[in-house]
Design a protein around this motif. Structure first.
Motif, PDB file in Angstrom:
ATOM      1  N   THR A   4      13.636  16.521  -8.057  1.00 10.20           N
ATOM      2  CA  THR A   4      12.473  15.927  -8.714  1.00 10.20           C
ATOM      3  C   THR A   4      12.816  15.521 -10.142  1.00 10.20           C
ATOM      4  O   THR A   4      12.453  14.431 -10.587  1.00 10.20           O
ATOM      5  CB  THR A   4      11.281  16.905  -8.709  1.00 10.20           C
ATOM      6  OG1 THR A   4      10.977  17.239  -7.356  1.00 10.20           O
ATOM      7  CG2 THR A   4      10.068  16.303  -9.373  1.00 10.20           C
ATOM      8  N   THR A   5      13.539  16.381 -10.850  1.00 10.88           N
ATOM      9  CA  THR A   5      13.935  16.073 -12.227  1.00 10.88           C
ATOM     10  C   THR A   5      14.857  14.867 -12.256  1.00 10.88           C
ATOM     11  O   THR A   5      14.716  13.979 -13.100  1.00 10.88           O
ATOM     12  CB  THR A   5      14.621  17.291 -12.877  1.00 10.88           C
ATOM     13  OG1 THR A   5      13.715  18.394 -12.839  1.00 10.88           O
ATOM     14  CG2 THR A   5      15.007  17.004 -14.315  1.00 10.88           C
ATOM     15  N   ALA A  10      15.637   9.150 -13.401  1.00 11.25           N
ATOM     16  CA  ALA A  10      16.048   7.822 -12.945  1.00 11.25           C
ATOM     17  C   ALA A  10      14.896   6.829 -13.067  1.00 11.25           C
ATOM     18  O   ALA A  10      15.088   5.687 -13.495  1.00 11.25           O
ATOM     19  CB  ALA A  10      16.553   7.888 -11.501  1.00 11.25           C
ATOM     20  N   LEU A  11      13.701   7.266 -12.702  1.00 11.64           N
ATOM     21  CA  LEU A  11      12.522   6.405 -12.835  1.00 11.64           C
ATOM     22  C   LEU A  11      12.277   6.073 -14.309  1.00 11.64           C
ATOM     23  O   LEU A  11      11.999   4.922 -14.651  1.00 11.64           O
ATOM     24  CB  LEU A  11      11.288   7.075 -12.223  1.00 11.64           C
ATOM     25  CG  LEU A  11       9.966   6.319 -12.420  1.00 11.64           C
ATOM     26  CD1 LEU A  11      10.043   4.913 -11.825  1.00 11.64           C
ATOM     27  CD2 LEU A  11       8.822   7.117 -11.819  1.00 11.64           C
ATOM     28  N   ALA A  12      12.392   7.058 -15.173  1.00  6.54           N
ATOM     29  CA  ALA A  12      12.200   6.821 -16.612  1.00  6.54           C
ATOM     30  C   ALA A  12      13.182   5.773 -17.110  1.00  6.54           C
ATOM     31  O   ALA A  12      12.816   4.862 -17.859  1.00  6.54           O
ATOM     32  CB  ALA A  12      12.346   8.124 -17.394  1.00  6.54           C
ATOM     33  N   HIS A  13      14.439   5.895 -16.710  1.00  2.63           N
ATOM     34  CA  HIS A  13      15.469   4.934 -17.106  1.00  2.63           C
ATOM     35  C   HIS A  13      15.131   3.534 -16.599  1.00  2.63           C
ATOM     36  O   HIS A  13      15.134   2.564 -17.362  1.00  2.63           O
ATOM     37  CB  HIS A  13      16.827   5.395 -16.567  1.00  2.63           C
ATOM     38  CG  HIS A  13      17.923   4.437 -16.822  1.00  2.63           C
ATOM     39  ND1 HIS A  13      18.294   3.476 -15.906  1.00  2.63           N
ATOM     40  CD2 HIS A  13      18.713   4.252 -17.905  1.00  2.63           C
ATOM     41  CE1 HIS A  13      19.269   2.747 -16.410  1.00  2.63           C
ATOM     42  NE2 HIS A  13      19.552   3.200 -17.620  1.00  2.63           N
ATOM     43  N   ASP A  14      14.860   3.418 -15.304  1.00 10.48           N
ATOM     44  CA  ASP A  14      14.584   2.117 -14.708  1.00 10.48           C
ATOM     45  C   ASP A  14      13.323   1.485 -15.290  1.00 10.48           C
ATOM     46  O   ASP A  14      13.299   0.282 -15.584  1.00 10.48           O
ATOM     47  CB  ASP A  14      14.435   2.240 -13.190  1.00 10.48           C
ATOM     48  CG  ASP A  14      15.733   2.629 -12.501  1.00 10.48           C
ATOM     49  OD1 ASP A  14      16.809   2.578 -13.149  1.00 10.48           O
ATOM     50  OD2 ASP A  14      15.666   2.995 -11.310  1.00 10.48           O
TER      51      ASP A  14
END
Length: 144
Positions: A4-5, A10-14
């Motif tokens: 989850t982390t 990865a979502l934050a980066h993208d």
């Protein structure tokens, strides 16, 4: 590190990269390039919050007062803002938009929205529905 982390990172980066690229493209849809993005930001703040002192405007824009003074002088020279005496403090002035600034802000918004509308028309109905939901979520993130 949990799955989850890692997914969240990865979502934050993208998302960060996508928002930065999108913001840059949207900012480039300009009507009058003689007015800088800094000038437009100050004008937009005045439109949103109403007339205020240069110090208050600097606070909203998170810049030092001398920097905002230069912006205000430039905007006044372009006929986009006026200065008038502060109603309660004779040592200060208040800055307000002129009709020309109102017209410019409207034209800038229309240009960006026209570009964005054209881009949205290239998407499928499903993609537009996802973006409609994402807009609510992004606004929630931006609110804190």
């Amino acid at each position: 590190m949990s799955r989850t982390t890692l997914d969240t990172a990865a979502l934050a980066h993208d998302l960060r990269l996508a928002v930065m690229r999108f913001s840059r493209r949207l900012r480039n849809q300009r009507v009058d390039t003689s007015v800088t993005l800094t000038h437009l930001a100050a004008l937009s703040t005045l439109k949103r919050h109403g007339r205020m002192s240069p110090g208050e405007l600097a606070g909203h824009e998170r810049v030092q007062p001398p920097s905002m003074t230069r912006v205000v002088v430039a905007l006044e020279g372009m006929g986009l803002v006026t200065r008038s005496p502060h109603p309660t403090d004779g040592r200060q002035v208040v800055i307000d938009l002129t009709p020309a600034a109102e017209d410019l802000l409207g034209a800038e918004a229309r240009a960006r929205e026209a570009w964005l509308s054209g881009m949205l028309q290239r998407l499928t109905a499903e993609e537009r529905a996802v973006l409609r939901e994402a807009a609510v979520i992004i606004d929630k993130l931006a609110s804190g």
